[in-house]
Design a protein around this motif. Sequence first.
Motif, PDB file in Angstrom:
ATOM      1  N   SER A 486     -35.243  -6.939  19.324  1.00  0.00           N
ATOM      2  CA  SER A 486     -35.462  -6.504  20.704  1.00  0.00           C
ATOM      3  C   SER A 486     -36.736  -5.695  20.814  1.00  0.00           C
ATOM      4  O   SER A 486     -37.079  -4.930  19.932  1.00  0.00           O
ATOM      5  CB  SER A 486     -34.284  -5.638  21.164  1.00  0.00           C
ATOM      6  N   GLU A 487     -37.438  -5.922  21.933  1.00  0.00           N
ATOM      7  CA  GLU A 487     -38.596  -5.107  22.256  1.00  0.00           C
ATOM      8  C   GLU A 487     -38.283  -4.399  23.556  1.00  0.00           C
ATOM      9  O   GLU A 487     -37.733  -4.983  24.483  1.00  0.00           O
ATOM     10  CB  GLU A 487     -39.844  -5.970  22.414  1.00  0.00           C
ATOM     11  N   GLY A 488     -38.642  -3.161  23.649  1.00  0.00           N
ATOM     12  CA  GLY A 488     -38.372  -2.401  24.843  1.00  0.00           C
ATOM     13  C   GLY A 488     -38.147  -0.952  24.523  1.00  0.00           C
ATOM     14  O   GLY A 488     -38.544  -0.459  23.473  1.00  0.00           O
ATOM     15  N   THR A 489     -37.475  -0.264  25.447  1.00  0.00           N
ATOM     16  CA  THR A 489     -37.245   1.173  25.324  1.00  0.00           C
ATOM     17  C   THR A 489     -35.762   1.440  25.175  1.00  0.00           C
ATOM     18  O   THR A 489     -34.955   0.935  25.967  1.00  0.00           O
ATOM     19  CB  THR A 489     -37.781   1.905  26.571  1.00  0.00           C
ATOM     20  N   LYS A 626     -36.274  -3.202  29.338  1.00  0.00           N
ATOM     21  CA  LYS A 626     -37.672  -3.625  29.324  1.00  0.00           C
ATOM     22  C   LYS A 626     -38.093  -4.012  30.738  1.00  0.00           C
ATOM     23  O   LYS A 626     -37.319  -4.649  31.459  1.00  0.00           O
ATOM     24  CB  LYS A 626     -37.855  -4.811  28.376  1.00  0.00           C
TER      25      LYS A 626
END
Length: 626
Positions: A486-489, A626
């Motif tokens: 996962s990419e994001g915050t 995201k």
Amino acid sequence: MKKISKIFALFAIISMIFASCSPDTYDLGNIDVKAEDLVEGIAFKIEHDASNPNIVYLTSLMDSKYSPLWSHPQGRSQKQKVTLKMPFPGTYEVKFGVETRGGVVYGESATFTIDEFYADFVSDELWTKVSGGVGKSKTWYLDLDADGVSRNFLAPLYFFTGTYNWDALHTPSGDNYLDSDAWDWKKAITPLAGDDGNALWYWLADWPGNQWMCAKADFGTMTFDLMGGANVHVDQSAYGLGEFRGSYMLNTEDHTIAFTDAQPLHVSERHGEVVAATEFRILYATENFMQIMIVPSGTCLNYISEEYKNNWVPGEEEEVDPPYNGKGNDDLTTTSSKKWQLSLESPYNWTGLDGTFLNSWSSPADYAATGWAPYDESILKNVTLSMTKTAVSGGNYTFTDGSGNPISGTYTIDSKNNITFNQDINFTISGWVSLATTAEKSLRIIRSSSDLLGNVTDIWLGQRSALKDEYAVYHFELSTSGGNTSEGTEVTFDPSKIVFGDIESNGNLRIEIYNEYGSTKANPPLSTALAFGKKLEVTFTLGGVALKAGAAGTYDASIYYADADWNPQGNGAVTKVSGNGTYTVKFEPTTASDGIMVFVVDVKGLAKDVTDMSAVTAIVNKIVIK
């Protein structure tokens, strides 16, 4: 009063710690001190103990701003007053010097005499361990022979910082290693903090894997005796280092040994260190084993007794198993498949056969601090391993290497948790470090870590070395998304405020993260001003799930989300849930979301199929936007 004398032991001058002082604080003596000033009775004195003339006191009479330098029969010292306990009669030399701003200055040698043998000073157990006792002799060998065989240690040499000493090698209970031969040098000792706060570094190198340390050979013998004196005979003539007959003296309090007209048995590759030694420090001694460290180099000479050598019988050591004893195929795949990501915090290490880590690395900074262990995140982040179970003891796998290229095939796993792949695996993970299988195309599960519910989250896969009793281990962490990382915050939340259960009494298991119409409204686990535009992910772990007979077994899980104005709102993508385990569900809004009205995860039909809902646990591990 009986007189006392001293044998002058060869003494190499070392740089003093004062060399690190700045000119304003460097307060040593003046350069005007000359050798003729350093005479007995003026610069120093030699005194005999009034009640025991075999005790000799060496006292500096110089101003305290001068650092005294003593060379005496039991070694060397920088103390203002030195106490010598001399067991044997003879005439002995003492040399006294001082360190001044202009350098070291020594005076002429002085002597003292011991008239009678004093047995109490050789009654310490250390004398017996080294020499066999009064009236006896004992012969020692370096622990490597001409066939390349070490009988007790891993090699004839180990390596320490020069500040290591006898007291640094101790059991947790404080037991003395003189008590027995029970200490297993093949298990790493714990580095201690030195007087300066720095770690006391060591390396218990094995000779088979580090043959650069010395060539295998018959190194000769070293024989100590206590027959009419403390005598030593070192015979390395056949090895090419000559033969020496001299004397030795033990300091049983400081655990040092001084040689006169001789040198300790050693390898030719370390001859320069022995010649330049300022001290020989005994780190360890038992009936059959002894270690003498060369100071200041820190090289440690490992010896075995003649009796042990002659009676040693080679045999196969019982294989030590690593700590992991789970069901490998289940932990690697759960009920179907799992994806594992090489850790970016501690991607690789080495362990002993018992799974003990040989390096205490837990962050990228730890690798960088070594100066030799490579760490390349640009490669590491691409390395993954996906495992899919197709049988009780096997299945399919896919590695992605450091360039993101897939390597796929089949595997089997045995009762010892050795994973055998259908091909050799070998690719770089950082610098000169590769992830590689053994010649048998296998890796073994060495260690694992679990969450609070007992679900395995980390696996260390090990390649057994063909040369050493150790594993190269690769640390994989469960990829909770089950797919791409996962990419994001990550969203901050309080998992203890999240509620779950058959909340709406409809047979579904609901995990309520926030609901304007539910119990979480009064005590929200996260900020209700949550905003995102592309994606919302929740990773959760189920435990305690026991299904009724005839239960469906597989259930659809998804996020239901509605923002503050109900647009967007709806269900996210379905993730299949099949009981205990860690899962990730996703919600991709059609428009940007601003605020929360309802944020729940529903596992449809699971609650009605569970035998005891009160035993079920549900933990939200991570929320990513995201």
